[in-house]
Design an enzyme around this catalytic site. Structure first.
Site, PDB file in Angstrom:
ATOM      1  N   LYS A 123     -13.572  10.057  -9.635  1.00 56.09           N
ATOM      2  CA  LYS A 123     -13.591   8.810  -8.863  1.00 56.09           C
ATOM      3  C   LYS A 123     -12.231   8.534  -8.231  1.00 56.09           C
ATOM      4  O   LYS A 123     -12.167   8.040  -7.115  1.00 56.09           O
ATOM      5  CB  LYS A 123     -14.023   7.635  -9.745  1.00 56.09           C
ATOM      6  CG  LYS A 123     -15.504   7.677 -10.070  1.00 56.09           C
ATOM      7  CD  LYS A 123     -16.015   6.344 -10.565  1.00 56.09           C
ATOM      8  CE  LYS A 123     -17.523   6.368 -10.681  1.00 56.09           C
ATOM      9  NZ  LYS A 123     -18.083   5.093 -11.107  1.00 56.09           N
ATOM     10  N   LYS A 204     -24.218  15.243  -9.566  1.00 58.23           N
ATOM     11  CA  LYS A 204     -25.255  14.454 -10.238  1.00 58.23           C
ATOM     12  C   LYS A 204     -25.773  13.367  -9.307  1.00 58.23           C
ATOM     13  O   LYS A 204     -25.028  12.892  -8.438  1.00 58.23           O
ATOM     14  CB  LYS A 204     -24.750  13.865 -11.560  1.00 58.23           C
ATOM     15  CG  LYS A 204     -23.849  12.685 -11.418  1.00 58.23           C
ATOM     16  CD  LYS A 204     -23.846  11.803 -12.669  1.00 58.23           C
ATOM     17  CE  LYS A 204     -23.141  10.506 -12.318  1.00 58.23           C
ATOM     18  NZ  LYS A 204     -23.707   9.295 -12.784  1.00 58.23           N
ATOM     19  N   LYS A 207     -25.377   6.672  -7.111  1.00 61.00           N
ATOM     20  CA  LYS A 207     -25.368   5.709  -6.000  1.00 61.00           C
ATOM     21  C   LYS A 207     -24.067   5.794  -5.226  1.00 61.00           C
ATOM     22  O   LYS A 207     -24.043   5.623  -4.027  1.00 61.00           O
ATOM     23  CB  LYS A 207     -25.507   4.279  -6.527  1.00 61.00           C
ATOM     24  CG  LYS A 207     -26.818   3.986  -7.203  1.00 61.00           C
ATOM     25  CD  LYS A 207     -26.804   2.611  -7.811  1.00 61.00           C
ATOM     26  CE  LYS A 207     -25.825   2.456  -8.943  1.00 61.00           C
ATOM     27  NZ  LYS A 207     -26.367   2.526 -10.276  1.00 61.00           N
TER      28      LYS A 207
HETATM   29  N1  AQP Z   1     -27.859  11.663 -12.425  1.00 63.79           N
HETATM   30  C1  AQP Z   1     -28.057  11.177 -13.642  1.00 63.79           C
HETATM   31  N2  AQP Z   1     -28.788  11.875 -14.541  1.00 63.79           N
HETATM   32  C2  AQP Z   1     -28.994  11.373 -15.789  1.00 63.79           C
HETATM   33  N3  AQP Z   1     -28.491  10.201 -16.218  1.00 63.79           N
HETATM   34  C3  AQP Z   1     -27.759   9.470 -15.355  1.00 63.79           C
HETATM   35  N4  AQP Z   1     -27.133   8.286 -15.448  1.00 63.79           N
HETATM   36  C4  AQP Z   1     -26.529   8.017 -14.279  1.00 63.79           C
HETATM   37  N5  AQP Z   1     -26.736   8.994 -13.393  1.00 63.79           N
HETATM   38  C5  AQP Z   1     -27.499   9.930 -14.022  1.00 63.79           C
HETATM   39  C6  AQP Z   1     -27.111   7.442 -16.640  1.00 63.79           C
HETATM   40  O1  AQP Z   1     -27.553   6.143 -16.259  1.00 63.79           O
HETATM   41  C7  AQP Z   1     -26.877   5.161 -17.052  1.00 63.79           C
HETATM   42  C8  AQP Z   1     -26.268   4.101 -16.158  1.00 63.79           C
HETATM   43  O2  AQP Z   1     -25.221   4.682 -15.395  1.00 63.79           O
HETATM   44  P1  AQP Z   1     -24.203   3.886 -14.497  1.00 63.79           P
HETATM   45  O3  AQP Z   1     -24.263   2.445 -14.772  1.00 63.79           O
HETATM   46  O4  AQP Z   1     -22.873   4.548 -14.569  1.00 63.79           O
HETATM   47  O5  AQP Z   1     -24.806   4.096 -13.084  1.00 63.79           O
HETATM   48  P2  AQP Z   1     -24.661   5.304 -12.108  1.00 63.79           P
HETATM   49  O6  AQP Z   1     -25.962   5.372 -11.425  1.00 63.79           O
HETATM   50  O7  AQP Z   1     -24.110   6.527 -12.776  1.00 63.79           O
HETATM   51  O8  AQP Z   1     -23.583   4.741 -11.160  1.00 63.79           O
HETATM   52  P3  AQP Z   1     -23.243   5.462  -9.848  1.00 63.79           P
HETATM   53  O9  AQP Z   1     -22.318   4.599  -9.082  1.00 63.79           O
HETATM   54  O10 AQP Z   1     -24.458   5.929  -9.180  1.00 63.79           O
HETATM   55  O11 AQP Z   1     -22.607   6.757 -10.332  1.00 63.79           O
HETATM   56  P4  AQP Z   1     -21.148   7.035 -10.704  1.00 63.79           P
HETATM   57  O12 AQP Z   1     -20.537   5.741 -11.165  1.00 63.79           O
HETATM   58  O13 AQP Z   1     -21.246   8.053 -11.801  1.00 63.79           O
HETATM   59  O14 AQP Z   1     -20.567   7.570  -9.455  1.00 63.79           O
HETATM   60  C9  AQP Z   1     -25.814   5.919 -17.863  1.00 63.79           C
HETATM   61  O15 AQP Z   1     -26.284   6.114 -19.167  1.00 63.79           O
HETATM   62  C10 AQP Z   1     -25.695   7.228 -17.146  1.00 63.79           C
HETATM   63  O16 AQP Z   1     -25.309   8.275 -18.014  1.00 63.79           O
END
Ligand code: AQP
Length: 340
Positions: A123, A204, A207
């Site tokens: 990030k 992965k 969002k």
């Molecule tokens: N791609 C994924 N596959 C499996 N599990 C996932 N999680 C997130 N992405 C995947 C799990 O969802 C829970 C909430 O995660 P979060 O609040 O960090 O949301 P997010 O969707 O990961 O946020 P962003 O902004 O989309 O992604 P980042 O912040 O990573 O760039 C967690 O238990 C997470 O493991």
């Protein structure tokens, strides 16, 4: 109800996607009957990269504030099956003890450990401005979990490193105060622990990469179909791979949403070189639509007033536990009281 406590959280940083659902939320729903569960919409985590006007209008076509997005996320979780009769559901900023414990933990967490967090490295590489909050995010996460002395945390694979850190912080606290106060934290993972982006299967589903990188749970099926139809499938194989990462991701999505015989048929067709990617994509879109239909129906029936009431009750119950923990923690640390 079991004495084993579960805690997990999700950022209100936009809409819920199928990575969140298969990786974590499905498990949140499942363990409700087995454990004492506490679930949280973690708005303080979301302001690490969406602050001020950004937090008010960030990334949603509706131009929602963080508070509105927290409400919407809570409604989505209830539609997914989080049952307020079984679990506590609340918004992180409604229980200020989270940030109080985070400060205490930041005084014992290792700077070197935090520097090794891969999510921070990713990030911060993508950000023009890197806040201390983004760096110490996993310390707040450790506080979220241990404030409730939870030992099981249903998450996706990307969070495992953060949970190892939470375990180290808990152990260090226990050893410094000389009491086994906090339990050992363990992740609970699912078969869908790492769902990849349809537009870039090396990353992965997320969002923060932008709308083409995730499939929203409440999204119009036509939108989802556009993303699945254009999913990357034809990148070359690397040594040791029998299936390209994009195809493997589609097969995983099918495995998570369709009957086993359907998956076997597609895997067999792939093995004999007869698989048409268009057929696979259609099957994935249809099985996802079927799997998500009842969630979307429940969501349509849920009003904001009902969700607000659930969150209010949830915050009351969470606060009672949090206040008790903080009173004991202050006592163990030796702060909070005046010398007599
Ligand atoms: N791609 C994924 N596959 C499996 N599990 C996932 N999680 C997130 N992405 C995947 C799990 O969802 C829970 C909430 O995660 P979060 O609040 O960090 O949301 P997010 O969707 O990961 O946020 P962003 O902004 O989309 O992604 P980042 O912040 O990573 O760039 C967690 O238990 C997470 O493991």
């Amino acid at each position: 109800m079991s004495t084993v406590r579960v805690f997990s959280g999700i950022q209100p940083s936009g809409e819920l996607h199928i990575g969140n659902w298969f990786g974590a939320i499905q498990n949140w729903v499942q363990v409700q009957d087995e454990y004492d569960c506490i679930y949280c919409v973690v708005d303080y985590h979301a302001i690490t990269d969406q602050f001020g006007p950004e937090a008010k209008r960030y990334r949603t076509a509706q131009g929602e504030s963080m508070a509105e997005r927290s409400l919407r996320m809570a409604g989505d979780l209830i539609a997914c099956g989080i049952d307020p009769q079984k679990s506590i559901l609340f918004v992180q900023s409604h229980v200020p003890e989270h940030t109080e414990l985070a400060w205490i933990f930041s005084c014992i967490a290792s700077y070197g450990d935090l520097q090794r967090m891969t999510q921070f490295k990713d990030k911060s590489d993508r950000s023009a401005y890197v806040s201390v909050g983004l760096f110490s995010y996993p310390v707040l996460q450790a506080a979220d979990i241990l404030l409730y002395r939870a030992s099981r945390v249903p998450v996706g694979e990307d969070q495992v490193q953060h949970l190892e850190l939470a375990r180290r912080i808990g152990r260090r606290f226990n050893s410094l105060v000389g009491v086994e106060y906090f339990p050992e934290v363990e992740p609970l993972l699912t078969e869908g622990k790492r769902i990849m982006s349809p537009a870039d299967p090396a990353q992965k589903m997320s969002k923060s990469l932008g709308p083409k990188h995730y499939i929203g749970l409440m999204e119009d099926p036509k939108e989802s179909w556009k993303k699945i139809r254009s999913a990357v499938t034809d990148v070359g194989l690397e040594a040791g791979q029998s299936m390209s990462p994009g195809v493997a991701n589609l097969i995983d999505l099918l495995r998570l949403s369709a009957p086993a015989e359907v998956v076997e048929e597609f895997v067999a067709r792939h093995a004999t070189g007869e698989l048409l990617y268009g057929d696979l994509k259609k099957a994935v879109a249809e099985s996802l639509e079927t799997a998500l239909a009842s969630i979307r129906e429940r969501r349509a029936q849920l009003g904001d007033a009902e969700v607000r009431e659930i969150l209010k009750e949830g915050a009351k119950k969470a606060s009672a536990i949090a206040r008790e923990t903080m009173a004991e923690v202050r006592d163990l640390v030796g702060v909070g009281g005046a010398a007599s």
